[in-house]
Motif scaffolding. Structure first.
Motif, short mmCIF file in Angstrom:
data_model
loop_
_atom_site.label_atom_id
_atom_site.label_comp_id
_atom_site.label_asym_id
_atom_site.label_seq_id
_atom_site.Cartn_x
_atom_site.Cartn_y
_atom_site.Cartn_z
N GLU A 256 0.81 -1.22 0.00
CA GLU A 256 0.00 0.00 0.00
C GLU A 256 0.85 1.28 0.00
OE1 GLU A 256 -2.11 0.37 3.77
OE2 GLU A 256 -0.55 -0.88 4.65
N HIS A 257 0.21 2.37 -0.43
CA HIS A 257 0.86 3.68 -0.36
C HIS A 257 0.52 4.38 0.95
CE1 HIS A 257 1.34 3.45 -4.87
NE2 HIS A 257 2.54 3.82 -4.44
N PHE A 258 1.35 5.36 1.32
CA PHE A 258 1.12 6.10 2.56
C PHE A 258 0.99 7.59 2.27
CE2 PHE A 258 2.69 2.09 3.94
CZ PHE A 258 2.06 1.86 5.15
N GLU A 259 0.09 8.25 3.01
CA GLU A 259 -0.13 9.70 2.90
C GLU A 259 1.12 10.46 3.33
OE1 GLU A 259 -3.32 11.61 2.64
OE2 GLU A 259 -3.96 9.75 1.63
N GLY A 260 1.35 11.60 2.67
CA GLY A 260 2.36 12.53 3.19
C GLY A 260 3.79 12.21 2.80
N ILE A 261 3.99 11.18 2.00
CA ILE A 261 5.35 10.84 1.54
C ILE A 261 5.36 10.97 0.02
CG2 ILE A 261 7.12 9.02 1.38
CD1 ILE A 261 6.76 9.95 4.23
N ASP A 262 6.38 11.64 -0.51
CA ASP A 262 6.54 11.79 -1.95
C ASP A 262 6.39 10.42 -2.64
OD1 ASP A 262 7.46 12.12 -4.52
OD2 ASP A 262 9.24 13.29 -3.96
N ILE A 263 5.53 10.39 -3.64
CA ILE A 263 5.22 9.11 -4.30
C ILE A 263 6.48 8.48 -4.93
CG2 ILE A 263 4.51 10.04 -6.55
CD1 ILE A 263 2.53 7.40 -4.64
N ASN A 264 7.40 9.35 -5.34
CA ASN A 264 8.65 8.83 -5.93
C ASN A 264 9.55 8.14 -4.90
OD1 ASN A 264 8.15 9.83 -8.57
ND2 ASN A 264 8.59 11.89 -7.76
N ASN A 265 9.24 8.39 -3.65
CA ASN A 265 10.04 7.76 -2.59
C ASN A 265 9.31 6.59 -1.93
OD1 ASN A 265 11.96 9.62 -3.12
ND2 ASN A 265 11.64 10.85 -1.26
N GLN A 266 8.26 6.11 -2.62
CA GLN A 266 7.52 4.98 -2.07
C GLN A 266 7.63 3.77 -3.00
OE1 GLN A 266 3.85 5.35 -0.08
NE2 GLN A 266 3.76 7.56 -0.32
N PHE A 267 7.90 2.64 -2.42
CA PHE A 267 8.01 1.41 -3.20
C PHE A 267 7.10 0.34 -2.59
CE2 PHE A 267 11.76 3.79 -4.00
CZ PHE A 267 12.00 3.61 -5.35
N ILE A 268 6.39 -0.32 -3.49
CA ILE A 268 5.50 -1.39 -3.06
C ILE A 268 6.09 -2.71 -3.54
CG2 ILE A 268 3.24 -2.39 -3.60
CD1 ILE A 268 2.08 0.38 -3.26
N LEU A 269 6.20 -3.66 -2.63
CA LEU A 269 6.84 -4.94 -3.00
C LEU A 269 5.92 -5.81 -3.85
CD1 LEU A 269 8.68 -5.76 0.35
CD2 LEU A 269 9.71 -5.00 -1.81
N SER A 270 4.61 -5.78 -3.55
CA SER A 270 3.67 -6.53 -4.37
C SER A 270 2.29 -5.92 -4.24
CB SER A 270 3.62 -8.00 -3.93
OG SER A 270 2.53 -8.63 -4.59
N PRO A 271 1.82 -5.21 -5.29
CA PRO A 271 0.50 -4.58 -5.22
C PRO A 271 -0.60 -5.60 -4.88
CG PRO A 271 1.66 -3.88 -7.20
CD PRO A 271 2.49 -4.96 -6.56
N SER A 272 -0.45 -6.84 -5.35
CA SER A 272 -1.50 -7.83 -5.10
C SER A 272 -1.28 -8.58 -3.79
CB SER A 272 -1.53 -8.83 -6.26
OG SER A 272 -0.32 -9.57 -6.27
N GLY A 273 -0.23 -8.22 -3.05
CA GLY A 273 0.00 -8.89 -1.76
C GLY A 273 0.55 -10.30 -1.90
N SER A 274 1.30 -10.56 -2.99
CA SER A 274 1.89 -11.89 -3.17
C SER A 274 3.29 -11.94 -2.55
CB SER A 274 1.95 -12.21 -4.67
OG SER A 274 3.10 -12.97 -4.98
N LEU A 275 3.53 -12.92 -1.71
CA LEU A 275 4.84 -13.04 -1.07
C LEU A 275 5.92 -13.41 -2.08
CD1 LEU A 275 3.72 -14.80 2.23
CD2 LEU A 275 4.57 -12.46 2.00
#
Ligand code: TXA
Ligand code: MG
Length: 323
Positions: A256-275
């Motif tokens: 998931e993404h988090f409020e208040g943090i530059d989107i370019n500094n956010q990384f998601i490991l798996s959008p679908s929640g797959s390990l």
């Protein structure tokens, strides 16, 4: 010298036969390979990686049948594991024959055997009459490489050739299993094969010995492994964002993404929640965030099941030296 990146198996073979080192792709991470039967080549591996010689190396072979050349015995349960998981991200600790130099095993009676599941490297191994000793192809203590570029970034002036097999499909190092006299399974490192899958196939629950001390039996388990240069904190991301609001923050989250943090500094490991997908992306994302100009990296534990355990293990070790 600048490393050449390419797909020329014959050239890789020639270098290895001469006692030179070549970075090789596997399904887990890239390895820094040399002739395991040639002590000078093995010494080079330790030197290039800047790795202490008390930390033994895994040897790579083209198929499990070949193991009989290098080990004195294979317990039945090891055969079962090999049948189900090899080639694949599982390393087995078995009693070594004398042909394996002591420097490879750091003096241990057991040698770590692995059959990697990557088409280029299997082809290369099948053309060699010696096994390849190969630790992960990163400088000691840094994040393991999952692409030829990662290897180049760390070792380009230290090795002649990087065999480019694309991005690693699993993205976490192999699971390491040993056996005691009673055929109990001892798990020394969580990795690309989950504990649940090992239990399913053998009916045995491994004894976990992923050592937490700073002088472990399995030195790859040193806590400060896999560390980014940027301090990395593991915990509740939302709470940490508030706690560290004065700092420049990058976030690595599971899905998931988090409020208040530059989107370019956010990384998601798996959008679908797959390990599995998270595992594949983990080291790449750690390296990317480390290259950003931020003060700290905030990340979180994933569910402690399947590959999640190995991911949490690596994140835990990445965090340690920053505290
Ligand atoms: O997926 C992998 O296993 C990758 C790829 C390149 O094959 N290799 C890898 O190697 O992760 P390395 O050197 O980074 O980690 C090897 C681990 C270390 O924790 C080492 O201590 C342990 O294996 N090991 C190797 N030989 C051993 C032995 N004889 N007894 C106990 N532990 C051993
Ligand atoms: Mg390593």
């Amino acid at each position: 010298m600048q490393a050449i990146i390419g797909t020329d198996i014959s050239y890789a073979k020639l270098l290895l036969q001469k006692g030179e080192l070549v970075a090789i792709p596997t399904e887990t991470v890239y390895g820094l390979a040399g002739n395991a039967l040639n002590e000078d080549a093995v010494v080079k591996i330790f030197t290039v990686k800047n790795r202490p010689q008390f930390n033994p190396l895994i040897i790579h072979i083209p198929s499990f049948d070949v193991a009989q050349k290098y080990v004195t015995a294979v317990p039945e349960i090891a055969k079962t594991l090999a049948r189900h998981f090899l080639p694949g991200p599982l390393t087995l600790l078995l009693p070594k024959k004398e042909v394996i130099p002591d420097i490879v095993t750091a003096g241990s009676k057991n040698v770590a055997i692995r059959v990697p599941d990557h088409i280029l490297t299997r082809e290369l191994l099948s053309q060699l009459d010696f096994p390849l000793a190969a630790p992960s192809a990163n400088s000691f203590g840094y994040v393991s490489p999952t692409s030829a570029k990662h290897v180049y970034d760390g070792l380009n002036d230290k090795i002649p050739y990087i065999l480019d097999g694309g991005e690693c499909m699993v993205g976490l190092e192999s699971t390491i299993i040993g056996f005691d006299e009673n055929e109990n399974l001892i798990l020394y490192r969580t990795g690309g094969i989950s504990i649940e899958d090992i239990e399913k196939v053998t009916g045995v629950t491994p004894v976990i010995k992923t050592n937490e001390s700073d002088l472990p039996d399995t030195p790859g388990q040193l806590k400060s492994h896999y560390a980014t240069d940027t301090p990395l904190y593991l915990g509740n991301i939302s709470e940490m964002i508030l706690e560290y609001k004065e700092k420049k923050i990058a976030v690595i989250s599971f899905h998931e993404h988090f409020e208040g943090i530059d989107i370019n500094n956010q990384f998601i490991l798996s959008p679908s929640g797959s390990l599995e997908e998270a595992a594949k992306n983990l080291f790449k994302v750690l390296r990317k965030t480390d290259d950003l100009n931020v003060d700290i990296i905030l990340t979180e534990r994933l569910p402690d099941e399947g590959l999640g355990r190995a991911i949490n293990d690596r994140l835990g070790r990445a965090q340690h030296i920053n505290k």
